[in-house]
Design a protein around this motif. Structure first.
Motif, PDB file in Angstrom:
ATOM      1  N   LEU A 290       0.827  -1.209   0.000  1.00  0.00           N
ATOM      2  CA  LEU A 290       0.000   0.000   0.000  1.00  0.00           C
ATOM      3  C   LEU A 290       0.857   1.253   0.000  1.00  0.00           C
ATOM      4  O   LEU A 290       0.591   2.217  -0.741  1.00  0.00           O
ATOM      5  CB  LEU A 290      -0.909   0.012   1.237  1.00  0.00           C
ATOM      6  N   ARG A 291       1.896   1.243   0.838  1.00  0.00           N
ATOM      7  CA  ARG A 291       2.746   2.424   0.942  1.00  0.00           C
ATOM      8  C   ARG A 291       3.541   2.687  -0.338  1.00  0.00           C
ATOM      9  O   ARG A 291       3.642   3.828  -0.801  1.00  0.00           O
ATOM     10  CB  ARG A 291       3.693   2.280   2.139  1.00  0.00           C
ATOM     11  N   VAL A 292       4.101   1.639  -0.912  1.00  0.00           N
ATOM     12  CA  VAL A 292       4.918   1.820  -2.116  1.00  0.00           C
ATOM     13  C   VAL A 292       4.068   2.329  -3.281  1.00  0.00           C
ATOM     14  O   VAL A 292       4.519   3.148  -4.087  1.00  0.00           O
ATOM     15  CB  VAL A 292       5.654   0.515  -2.483  1.00  0.00           C
ATOM     16  N   GLU A 293       2.837   1.874  -3.361  1.00  0.00           N
ATOM     17  CA  GLU A 293       1.946   2.392  -4.404  1.00  0.00           C
ATOM     18  C   GLU A 293       1.700   3.884  -4.207  1.00  0.00           C
ATOM     19  O   GLU A 293       1.747   4.665  -5.168  1.00  0.00           O
ATOM     20  CB  GLU A 293       0.618   1.631  -4.386  1.00  0.00           C
ATOM     21  N   LYS A 294       1.462   4.298  -2.958  1.00  0.00           N
ATOM     22  CA  LYS A 294       1.231   5.714  -2.671  1.00  0.00           C
ATOM     23  C   LYS A 294       2.509   6.524  -2.893  1.00  0.00           C
ATOM     24  O   LYS A 294       2.469   7.627  -3.456  1.00  0.00           O
ATOM     25  CB  LYS A 294       0.736   5.866  -1.232  1.00  0.00           C
ATOM     26  N   HIS A 295       3.648   6.006  -2.447  1.00  0.00           N
ATOM     27  CA  HIS A 295       4.931   6.677  -2.701  1.00  0.00           C
ATOM     28  C   HIS A 295       5.105   6.907  -4.205  1.00  0.00           C
ATOM     29  O   HIS A 295       5.483   8.000  -4.642  1.00  0.00           O
ATOM     30  CB  HIS A 295       6.096   5.818  -2.201  1.00  0.00           C
ATOM     31  N   SER A 296       4.841   5.863  -4.977  1.00  0.00           N
ATOM     32  CA  SER A 296       5.035   5.938  -6.432  1.00  0.00           C
ATOM     33  C   SER A 296       4.098   6.957  -7.070  1.00  0.00           C
ATOM     34  O   SER A 296       4.515   7.745  -7.929  1.00  0.00           O
ATOM     35  CB  SER A 296       4.814   4.557  -7.062  1.00  0.00           C
ATOM     36  N   SER A 322       9.245  10.733 -20.566  1.00  0.00           N
ATOM     37  CA  SER A 322      10.424  11.337 -21.186  1.00  0.00           C
ATOM     38  C   SER A 322      11.732  10.737 -20.671  1.00  0.00           C
ATOM     39  O   SER A 322      12.797  10.961 -21.238  1.00  0.00           O
ATOM     40  CB  SER A 322      10.439  12.844 -20.911  1.00  0.00           C
ATOM     41  N   ASN A 323      11.659   9.968 -19.593  1.00  0.00           N
ATOM     42  CA  ASN A 323      12.857   9.428 -18.976  1.00  0.00           C
ATOM     43  C   ASN A 323      13.412   8.258 -19.776  1.00  0.00           C
ATOM     44  O   ASN A 323      12.662   7.426 -20.295  1.00  0.00           O
ATOM     45  CB  ASN A 323      12.541   8.977 -17.546  1.00  0.00           C
ATOM     46  N   LYS A 324      14.746   8.157 -19.862  1.00  0.00           N
ATOM     47  CA  LYS A 324      15.352   7.106 -20.680  1.00  0.00           C
ATOM     48  C   LYS A 324      15.143   5.707 -20.095  1.00  0.00           C
ATOM     49  O   LYS A 324      15.352   4.710 -20.792  1.00  0.00           O
ATOM     50  CB  LYS A 324      16.834   7.377 -20.881  1.00  0.00           C
ATOM     51  N   TYR A 325      14.753   5.629 -18.820  1.00  0.00           N
ATOM     52  CA  TYR A 325      14.499   4.329 -18.213  1.00  0.00           C
ATOM     53  C   TYR A 325      13.008   3.974 -18.181  1.00  0.00           C
ATOM     54  O   TYR A 325      12.624   2.974 -17.574  1.00  0.00           O
ATOM     55  CB  TYR A 325      15.043   4.313 -16.776  1.00  0.00           C
ATOM     56  N   TYR A 326      12.200   4.784 -18.826  1.00  0.00           N
ATOM     57  CA  TYR A 326      10.753   4.559 -18.790  1.00  0.00           C
ATOM     58  C   TYR A 326      10.389   3.168 -19.310  1.00  0.00           C
ATOM     59  O   TYR A 326       9.582   2.453 -18.681  1.00  0.00           O
ATOM     60  CB  TYR A 326      10.032   5.626 -19.604  1.00  0.00           C
ATOM     61  N   ALA A 327      10.979   2.753 -20.414  1.00  0.00           N
ATOM     62  CA  ALA A 327      10.658   1.438 -20.999  1.00  0.00           C
ATOM     63  C   ALA A 327      11.050   0.314 -20.045  1.00  0.00           C
ATOM     64  O   ALA A 327      10.332  -0.692 -19.929  1.00  0.00           O
ATOM     65  CB  ALA A 327      11.369   1.271 -22.336  1.00  0.00           C
ATOM     66  N   LYS A 328      12.160   0.476 -19.345  1.00  0.00           N
ATOM     67  CA  LYS A 328      12.577  -0.548 -18.393  1.00  0.00           C
ATOM     68  C   LYS A 328      11.627  -0.597 -17.196  1.00  0.00           C
ATOM     69  O   LYS A 328      11.351  -1.673 -16.662  1.00  0.00           O
ATOM     70  CB  LYS A 328      14.004  -0.286 -17.916  1.00  0.00           C
ATOM     71  N   ALA A 329      11.141   0.550 -16.773  1.00  0.00           N
ATOM     72  CA  ALA A 329      10.169   0.571 -15.675  1.00  0.00           C
ATOM     73  C   ALA A 329       8.915  -0.200 -16.066  1.00  0.00           C
ATOM     74  O   ALA A 329       8.351  -0.952 -15.265  1.00  0.00           O
ATOM     75  CB  ALA A 329       9.824   2.009 -15.294  1.00  0.00           C
ATOM     76  N   GLN A 330       8.475  -0.012 -17.312  1.00  0.00           N
ATOM     77  CA  GLN A 330       7.304  -0.725 -17.795  1.00  0.00           C
ATOM     78  C   GLN A 330       7.573  -2.227 -17.897  1.00  0.00           C
ATOM     79  O   GLN A 330       6.684  -3.054 -17.662  1.00  0.00           O
ATOM     80  CB  GLN A 330       6.883  -0.174 -19.160  1.00  0.00           C
ATOM     81  N   LYS A 331       8.795  -2.577 -18.225  1.00  0.00           N
ATOM     82  CA  LYS A 331       9.175  -3.988 -18.415  1.00  0.00           C
ATOM     83  C   LYS A 331       9.311  -4.723 -17.088  1.00  0.00           C
ATOM     84  O   LYS A 331       8.803  -5.836 -16.933  1.00  0.00           O
ATOM     85  CB  LYS A 331      10.496  -4.055 -19.187  1.00  0.00           C
ATOM     86  N   TYR A 332       9.991  -4.100 -16.128  1.00  0.00           N
ATOM     87  CA  TYR A 332      10.365  -4.809 -14.913  1.00  0.00           C
ATOM     88  C   TYR A 332       9.426  -4.587 -13.729  1.00  0.00           C
ATOM     89  O   TYR A 332       9.222  -5.491 -12.917  1.00  0.00           O
ATOM     90  CB  TYR A 332      11.774  -4.392 -14.474  1.00  0.00           C
ATOM     91  N   PHE A 333       8.884  -3.388 -13.592  1.00  0.00           N
ATOM     92  CA  PHE A 333       8.190  -3.023 -12.355  1.00  0.00           C
ATOM     93  C   PHE A 333       6.673  -3.142 -12.479  1.00  0.00           C
ATOM     94  O   PHE A 333       6.100  -2.827 -13.529  1.00  0.00           O
ATOM     95  CB  PHE A 333       8.555  -1.598 -11.937  1.00  0.00           C
ATOM     96  N   ASP A 335       3.055  -2.558 -12.815  1.00  0.00           N
ATOM     97  CA  ASP A 335       2.259  -1.437 -13.335  1.00  0.00           C
ATOM     98  C   ASP A 335       3.121  -0.252 -13.759  1.00  0.00           C
ATOM     99  O   ASP A 335       2.625   0.871 -13.876  1.00  0.00           O
ATOM    100  CB  ASP A 335       1.229  -0.963 -12.291  1.00  0.00           C
ATOM    101  N   GLY A 336       4.412  -0.482 -13.956  1.00  0.00           N
ATOM    102  CA  GLY A 336       5.313   0.587 -14.387  1.00  0.00           C
ATOM    103  C   GLY A 336       5.606   1.609 -13.312  1.00  0.00           C
ATOM    104  O   GLY A 336       6.205   2.654 -13.587  1.00  0.00           O
ATOM    105  N   LYS A 337       5.194   1.323 -12.072  1.00  0.00           N
ATOM    106  CA  LYS A 337       5.454   2.268 -10.981  1.00  0.00           C
ATOM    107  C   LYS A 337       6.933   2.222 -10.615  1.00  0.00           C
ATOM    108  O   LYS A 337       7.577   1.188 -10.733  1.00  0.00           O
ATOM    109  CB  LYS A 337       4.573   1.964  -9.778  1.00  0.00           C
ATOM    110  N   ALA A 338       7.452   3.358 -10.131  1.00  0.00           N
ATOM    111  CA  ALA A 338       8.906   3.465  -9.974  1.00  0.00           C
ATOM    112  C   ALA A 338       9.342   3.901  -8.579  1.00  0.00           C
ATOM    113  O   ALA A 338      10.382   4.531  -8.419  1.00  0.00           O
ATOM    114  CB  ALA A 338       9.472   4.413 -11.022  1.00  0.00           C
ATOM    115  N   SER A 339       8.554   3.590  -7.572  1.00  0.00           N
ATOM    116  CA  SER A 339       8.903   3.844  -6.170  1.00  0.00           C
ATOM    117  C   SER A 339       8.972   5.345  -5.861  1.00  0.00           C
ATOM    118  O   SER A 339       8.472   6.171  -6.630  1.00  0.00           O
ATOM    119  CB  SER A 339      10.202   3.127  -5.810  1.00  0.00           C
TER     120      SER A 339
END
Length: 422
Positions: A290-296, A322-333, A335-339
């Motif tokens: 719950l917290r990590v979702e809200k943090h993200s 616009s971030n160069k790691y956006y695609a990796k966030a979508q791939k690994y994390f 719902d694409g959330k990034a903490s």
């Protein structure tokens, strides 16, 4: 079970003992054995159970099981801090004359530990580009024992190319160790991508309140087979341990990596986690998802605000398209959330300092993952031990400001940053 359920119930049978709904704190140094034979059996691993709190503890055992389940691991070992977890994970496989390969984007404390302190033990570190692992394979030699990287780095907020790192490591029979502190098990499970060992500073998001110091090492299932297949490189696990009655770890049907770390390292070096800290972490891990979702979610709103601000040169947050790691966030994390970590570049050092000094809701603190929002200047604090060349290589400048976004309403946080920037 799903992660939210594991976080509440994992590792604990409330029908045992007195049926306590809250995991009891076993606040004790030692344990009474039934008799001499029972004591001898525990030390010989013929029976499993608590021996001495420097080795194991019932409260900590529940936490270890719970964290292992959250990461999809086979076993875990809780220790006194995240730094202890990294240290134990490395010296569990490496000795004088060996080398490790570490990411170019790491927390400053990890950098000094792995490039300076461990060097005094005769273990050297080589640095690879974790963004694409393009130079990793060329750095491996017969003395390489581990590849260490962060899934989501602090403070660059960079995402490692986990898939490529694991492929190269497996091809060469090298152990991989991933620090998953920032992403957390709520968003990412390195083991599901083939990583061998995961470490966390549980002081951060797992605690989430800035009240507890701790660390954990978690291993994947099947490491005994890995050690046997690479016995020359990892002989510590396949040959008798003279310090423990000639025990051969790969002969024991228990998770090998954490077993050796417990019996040969925690036993001798003693960076043990207190039962009370384990109990505190059991309370907070229940709300991790719950917290990590809200943090993200909060951090993404802050990132969008900063990206549009004329006084900000650039923003580092993988949740931004616009971030160069956006695609990796979508791939690994998930719902694409990034903490909850974000960093940005101010126009000058003076501007960076002014923002930090002018913020009111943001506290100037070097911790991350707190329920309260935090702000810091990495180059002069968390990474101050690094020289200018090391800072540049790690992507940290004198203008870099790091934010750990908390659980406050983002409207208030944006208002605070807006007044601090003006």
């Amino acid at each position: 079970m799903q992660k939210e359920t594991i976080a509440v119930h994992g590792g604990y049978n409330k029908k045992e003992g007195y049926g306590s709904m809250s995991v009891p704190i076993a606040q004790t140094t030692a344990y009474a054995f039934r008799d001499a034979e029972h004591a001898a059996n525990l030390f010989a691993l013929k029976e499993l159970g608590p021996i001495y709190t420097r080795l194991n503890n019932p409260t900590t055992d529940v936490l270890e099981q719970r964290l292992a389940q959250l990461e999809g691991g086979a076993g875990a070992l809780c220790v006194s801090s995240g730094q202890s977890a990294i240290f134990y994970a490395i010296i569990n496989v490496a000795e004088a004359g060996d080398n490790i390969i570490i990411s170019d984007k790491l927390y400053g404390g990890a950098v000094t530990l792995l490039t300076h302190t461990i060097k005094r033990l005769g273990i050297t570190a080589k640095i690879f580009k974790s963004e694409d692992a393009s130079d990793l394979e060329d750095l491996i030699d017969e003395k390489t024992k581990a590849i260490f990287f962060e899934s989501l780095s602090n403070p660059q907020i960079a995402i490692a190319d986990v898939e490529s790192i694991v492929d190269i490591a497996k091809r060469n029979g090298i152990l991989t160790i991933c620090d998953n502190t920032v992403a957390t098990a709520a968003l990412f499970n390195p083991i599901s991508w083939g990583v061998d060992v995961v470490v966390h500073s549980t002081s951060k998001y797992i605690n989430g309140q800035g009240t507890t110091i701790g660390g954990v090492i978690i291993e994947r299932d099947g490491l005994a087979d890995f050690f046997k297949a690479n016995a020359e490189r990892y002989y510590h696990f396949t040959e008798p341990d003279a310090s423990y009655h000639g025990l051969v770890y790969t002969d024991i049907p228990l998770p090998n990596f954490t077993l050796r770390a417990r019996l040969a390292l925690l036993r001798d070096i003693g960076a043990v986690q207190s039962p009370h800290n384990s109990w505190l972490l059991l309370q907070t891990v229940e709300t991790l998802a719950l917290r990590v979702e809200k943090h993200s979610d909060n951090t993404l709103e802050i990132a969008k605000f900063l990206e549009s601000h004329p006084k900000i040169k650039s923003v580092n947050y993988p949740g931004l398209e616009s971030n160069k790691y956006y695609a990796k966030a979508q791939k690994y994390f998930k719902d694409g959330k990034a903490s909850g970590l974000i960093s940005f570049e101010a126009e000058s050092f003076e501007d960076a300092k002014a923002v930090i000094d002018s913020a009111k809701l943001f506290s100037v603190v070097v911790n991350i993952g707190d329920s309260k929002s935090l702000i810091v200047h990495p180059a002069s604090t968390t990474h101050s031990q690094m020289n200018e060349e090391e800072l540049a290589g790690a992507g940290i400048n004198s203008t870099t400001v790091r934010l750990s976004i908390g659980l406050e309403n983002p409207i208030d946080l944006i208002e605070d940053l807006e007044q601090a920037l003006n």
